[in-house]
Scaffold this active site. Structure first.
Site, PDB file in Angstrom:
ATOM      1  CE  LYS A   1      70.770  83.373   5.688  1.00 30.25           C
ATOM      2  NZ  LYS A   1      69.274  83.752   6.125  1.00 30.25           N
TER       3      LYS A   1
ATOM      4  CD  GLU B   1      74.572  67.702   8.237  1.00 27.13           C
ATOM      5  OE1 GLU B   1      74.750  68.647   8.727  1.00 27.13           O
ATOM      6  OE2 GLU B   1      73.470  67.288   8.624  1.00 27.13           O
TER       7      GLU B   1
ATOM      8  N   GLY C   1      67.740  79.633   3.008  1.00 27.30           N
ATOM      9  CA  GLY C   1      68.348  78.858   2.458  1.00 27.30           C
ATOM     10  C   GLY C   1      67.863  77.879   1.262  1.00 27.30           C
ATOM     11  NE  ARG C   2      61.554  77.228   4.028  1.00 23.71           N
ATOM     12  CZ  ARG C   2      63.039  78.353   5.507  1.00 23.71           C
ATOM     13  NH1 ARG C   2      63.765  77.177   5.392  1.00 23.71           N
ATOM     14  NH2 ARG C   2      61.610  78.306   5.770  1.00 23.71           N
TER      15      ARG C   2
ATOM     16  CD  GLU D   1      64.579  73.858   6.125  1.00 23.74           C
ATOM     17  OE1 GLU D   1      64.896  72.696   6.853  1.00 23.74           O
ATOM     18  OE2 GLU D   1      65.260  74.229   5.526  1.00 23.74           O
TER      19      GLU D   1
ATOM     20  CG  HIS E   1      54.522  51.339 -15.005  1.00 25.65           C
ATOM     21  ND1 HIS E   1      53.081  50.286 -15.405  1.00 25.65           N
ATOM     22  CD2 HIS E   1      54.396  52.196 -15.483  1.00 25.65           C
ATOM     23  CE1 HIS E   1      52.793  50.938 -16.354  1.00 25.65           C
ATOM     24  NE2 HIS E   1      54.309  52.114 -16.571  1.00 25.65           N
TER      25      HIS E   1
ATOM     26  CE  LYS F   1      70.099  72.185  11.621  1.00 23.08           C
ATOM     27  NZ  LYS F   1      70.648  73.718  10.973  1.00 23.08           N
TER      28      LYS F   1
HETATM   29  O1  F6P Z   1      69.046  72.165   9.335  1.00 22.29           O
HETATM   30  C1  F6P Z   1      68.114  73.498   8.207  1.00 22.29           C
HETATM   31  C2  F6P Z   1      68.839  74.261   7.040  1.00 22.29           C
HETATM   32  O2  F6P Z   1      69.182  75.477   8.576  1.00 22.29           O
HETATM   33  C3  F6P Z   1      68.425  74.614   6.076  1.00 22.29           C
HETATM   34  O3  F6P Z   1      67.080  75.623   6.071  1.00 22.29           O
HETATM   35  C4  F6P Z   1      69.668  75.227   5.526  1.00 22.29           C
HETATM   36  O4  F6P Z   1      68.926  75.173   4.307  1.00 22.29           O
HETATM   37  C5  F6P Z   1      70.223  74.136   5.767  1.00 22.29           C
HETATM   38  O5  F6P Z   1      70.164  73.680   7.037  1.00 22.29           O
HETATM   39  C6  F6P Z   1      72.396  74.413   5.489  1.00 22.29           C
HETATM   40  O6  F6P Z   1      72.503  75.366   6.745  1.00 22.29           O
HETATM   41  P1  F6P Z   1      73.584  76.019   5.871  1.00 22.29           P
HETATM   42  O7  F6P Z   1      73.352  76.799   3.763  1.00 22.29           O
HETATM   43  O8  F6P Z   1      74.016  77.176   6.923  1.00 22.29           O
HETATM   44  O9  F6P Z   1      74.269  75.388   5.707  1.00 22.29           O
END
Ligand code: F6P
Length: 508
Positions: free
Chosen positions: A195, A201, A254-255, A340, A371, A482
């Site tokens: 987003k 990452e 995002g979520r 979140e 189990h 972060k």
């Molecule tokens: O670190 C949390 C977060 O901001 C989430 O809310 C989001 O879904 C994810 O990182 C990834 O963010 P982006 O889509 O901006 O890479």
């Protein structure tokens, strides 16, 4: 961004004393007292049956929760959500994932439809080999930019056979290496999903994926990159051509974003018709949530039960068990959605919450979990409301007995948790019972029912947040860690002795 005056008023804390004063009536007695209990606590929406009768909700609890919802102006907040008002007050944004499904303000629905048309156009072009031959889709994203599409493809993609899709999220290089091990770099496209287009990452993994292509002689690796983002300028700056950017609105969290271009890998792997059916299923749930009386409203009833256990009975967790392998990723998806969104200690106007926030969501698949962890659920000291999910139509082609045993086990576990069994001679073999569960039964698992199911969870999370006065749509809690990682990476942070020692041990 400061909170709006409207929300400030709405946050006035409703009175929970009626909830806290609810008598504790055992489930067996609740059933015995009301011949109509099953019917009044069950509801059917979009091919999904919801059974809340094995929770401790009853007429008195429902009256108390509907009064609380009125005091918290749930109806007003719900309308504000659907009509595109600024409900994410801490970030000054509207929250418009429902517009992606066609339910929302006209302008927002039209904008989402235009973005979808662009996505469909690019998918058609890829299918027509406009980017060259494509057999593999490498989707790179994390959190909300990965968990949703991954769930969709895992749940629905078994037989699609259209493209090989790998979803890579972790910065651990093992994840990317494993994903590309069987991919032909000359027949791969990379979908970079972010987003913000700033996530460490994702950008590092994307860079390494481009290096892999280059090392294998792909002439124009950037020509095979697609960006899924609400920050097109950043994607262009990073090197993606404007024609291969699939944007979505800043107001889609995002979520909550799998309905937008973040759903690209699912749309290309499952086909456009499936993606549309997913949106339609979610829209059915949106309309149910928006128009149905709270006492028969699936997301509201689920949230009432959640709040009953966290606020009144002090449950700290809730467990979700999918009795269907195809839904095995649902617990992880729900962890992000619920924790979140509602794992907060302050209300939307910055006051201390002063009560429990979201419970910890955890779970797994049945029957495996029986189990492994069910011992604690049946006899442990923690109260854990359990959610069972099943699908009537089997996903496998094996002898019917597999599926029958699978579902029978789910139903029997719910019954055993509720009934318990006394054993005066041997306490180790006694089951206290009266342990709550909800059962969600899908007629079949298809894009429509899965869309409705996910939307159900979104709205359930929203109802809890509205009653608690939480803003479900920010996530500042993830920022500090972060920031400190970035500072540590630059060597510009003084840490405590333990952390300094760990850094020294790892990097010298
Ligand atoms: O670190 C949390 C977060 O901001 C989430 O809310 C989001 O879904 C994810 O990182 C990834 O963010 P982006 O889509 O901006 O890479």
């Amino acid at each position: 961004m400061r909170c709006t005056a409207k929300w400030r008023q709405a946050v006035t804390t409703p009175d929970w004393t009626a909830i806290e004063a609810l008598p504790h009536t055992p489930l067996k007695d609740l059933f015995a007292a009301d011949a109509n209990r099953l019917a009044s606590l069950s509801t059917d929406v979009a091919g999904i049956h919801f059974d809340f009768s094995k929770t401790h909700l009853g007429p008195q609890a429902l009256d108390a929760f509907t009064a609380l919802a009125k005091a918290a102006d749930l109806a007003g907040k719900r309308e504000a959500l659907f009509s595109g008002e600024v409900v994410n007050v801490t970030e000054g944004r509207a929250v418009e994932h429902t517009a992606e499904r066609g339910e929302g303000a006209d302008e927002s629905v039209a904008r989402a439809a235009a973005f979808h048309a662009r996505m469909r156009g690019l998918i058609d072009a890829i299918e027509g080999e406009a980017l060259g031959p494509v057999a593999h889709v490498l989707h790179i994203g994390i959190g909300g930019s990965a968990l949703g599409p991954e769930l969709l493809i895992d749940a629905l993609g078994r037989e699609s056979g259209r493209y090989d899709v790998a979803i890579v999220s972790n910065i651990d290089g093992c994840a990317l290496e494993e994903a590309i091990a069987s991919f032909d770099p000359h027949a791969t496209i990379i979908a970079v999903a972010s987003k913000t287009f700033t996530t460490t990452e994702t950008l590092l993994n994307a860079q390494s994926a481009l290096d892999w292509m280059r090392e294998h002689g792909v002439e124009d690796p950037y020509g095979r990159v697609i960006a899924l983002t609400a920050a097109p300028d950043k994607a262009i700056e990073w090197g993606v051509d404007e024609t291969r950017i699939l944007p979505f609105g800043e107001s889609v969290g995002g979520r909550y974003s799998l309905w937008s271009s973040i759903g690209f890998p699912a749309a290309i792997a499952l086909g456009w018709d499936a993606f549309e059916a997913l949106l339609d299923g979610a829209a059915e749930m949106d309309r149910h949530f928006r128009l149905t009386d709270l006492k028969s409203n699936a997301p509201a009833l689920a949230a009432f039960a959640d709040l009953y256990y966290t606020q009144h009975r002090h449950a700290e967790t809730r467990a979700v068990f999918a009795y269907d392998e195809r839904l095995r990723l649902l617990p992880s998806y729900l962890q992000q959605l619920e924790m979140e969104s509602n794992g907060k200690s302050v209300t939307a106007d910055g006051q201390p919450l002063g009560r429990a926030s979201a419970p910890i969501t955890w779970g797994g698949v049945g029957t495996d979990a029986q189990h492994a962890v069910f011992q604690l659920l049946h006899q442990g000291t923690h109260l854990v409301p359990v959610e069972f999910l099943g699908v009537i139509e089997p996903g496998d082609m094996l002898a019917e007995d597999h599926h029958r045993q699978l579902l029978i086990n789910a139903f029997a576990q719910g019954a055993a948790l509720m009934a318990g069994r006394a054993n005066a001679d041997d306490p180790a073999r006694a089951y206290p019972g009266d342990r709550p569960s909800t059962t969600i039964l899908l007629d079949e698992l298809d894009p429509r029912t899965l869309g409705a199911l996910i939307a159900f969870y979104e709205h359930r999370t929203f109802v809890s947040a509205a009653l608690l006065g939480i803003n479900a749509f920010d996530q500042f809690g993830v920022e500090l860690g972060k920031e400190m990682a970035r500072a540590a990476d630059r060597g510009g942070q003084d840490f405590d002795p333990s952390t300094t020692d760990l850094i020294r041990r790892a990097f010298g």
